[in-house]
Scaffold this active site. Sequence first.
Site, PDB file in Angstrom:
ATOM      1  CE  LYS A 113      41.131  34.623  41.552  1.00 40.53           C
ATOM      2  NZ  LYS A 113      40.446  33.788  40.547  1.00 40.53           N
ATOM      3  CD  GLU A 181      35.900  36.464  35.436  1.00 43.35           C
ATOM      4  OE1 GLU A 181      36.608  35.784  36.508  1.00 43.35           O
ATOM      5  OE2 GLU A 181      36.262  36.418  34.356  1.00 43.35           O
TER       6      GLU A 181
END
Length: 264
Positions: A113, A181
């Site tokens: 990631k 997020e």
Amino acid sequence: MSRVRIPHLQKAYREGRRLTMLTAYDATVAPLLEAAGVDMLLVGDSLGNVALGHQSTLPVELSDMIRSTEAVARSTTRPLIVTDLPFGSFEQGTAQAFGSAATLLKAGAQAVKMEGGAERAHLIRFLVENGIPVMGHLGYTPQAENALGGPRLQGKGELGDKLLADAHAVAEAGAFGLVLEMVPASLARRVTEELDIPTIGIGAGPDCSGQVLVWADMAGMGAWSPSFARRFGEVGQALTEAARAYVEETQAGTFPGPDHYRES
Ligand code: KIV
């Protein structure tokens, strides 16, 4: 059962099944999360805060991520393991990013990631073209906490257009999924509708293709957890109670009892 791979996730996504991801950093917790049926384990650089006692993810080193990835890979057989590229391990260019990502795959990850948007698209593309699956990460990106001013909602109002453009850039570069997020739920829904890769939300509302939580927040390990992270248990309290019983029984001389030792 063999390990979940990117094509399995893509099939689940196409079938409309919501994807599940939890962080894991060690061989004690990872198999417990696997037993719950989670699709993906994220060896997140949140290990800096959760496991190493740092105040942020910035001090986390590639060697920390390697050690944790090895532990999670050794102790599980099914979930897809995604490992964070930590701050300072990829930003300098394709050679640095490939070197770090390859090391993490050798340690047992199946994907990495990477935080960042359009400015990182060339790095994502290079990794993907060289056989390394990449998950993007937009919205609040903890590695940029100094620039962003701490954990706060990102992509509000007109800034939503920039986040949307970043999401398209990450997807077009070949990312197989995208963490969102701390972004407004309406923006997360729009990104999810416009992209043809799964979005994985954390503090981004219910309309992402899946959700991710830091395992310690999910399990209720500490007294505090972020408002978006529902405490699905009170494991921290249960652990302290177990340890208190051990301390009391040991001090009282009732542990070990006859069942816990042998003469021969
Ligand atoms: O490191 C981490 O735990 C993460 C999640 C918050 C998505 O990146």
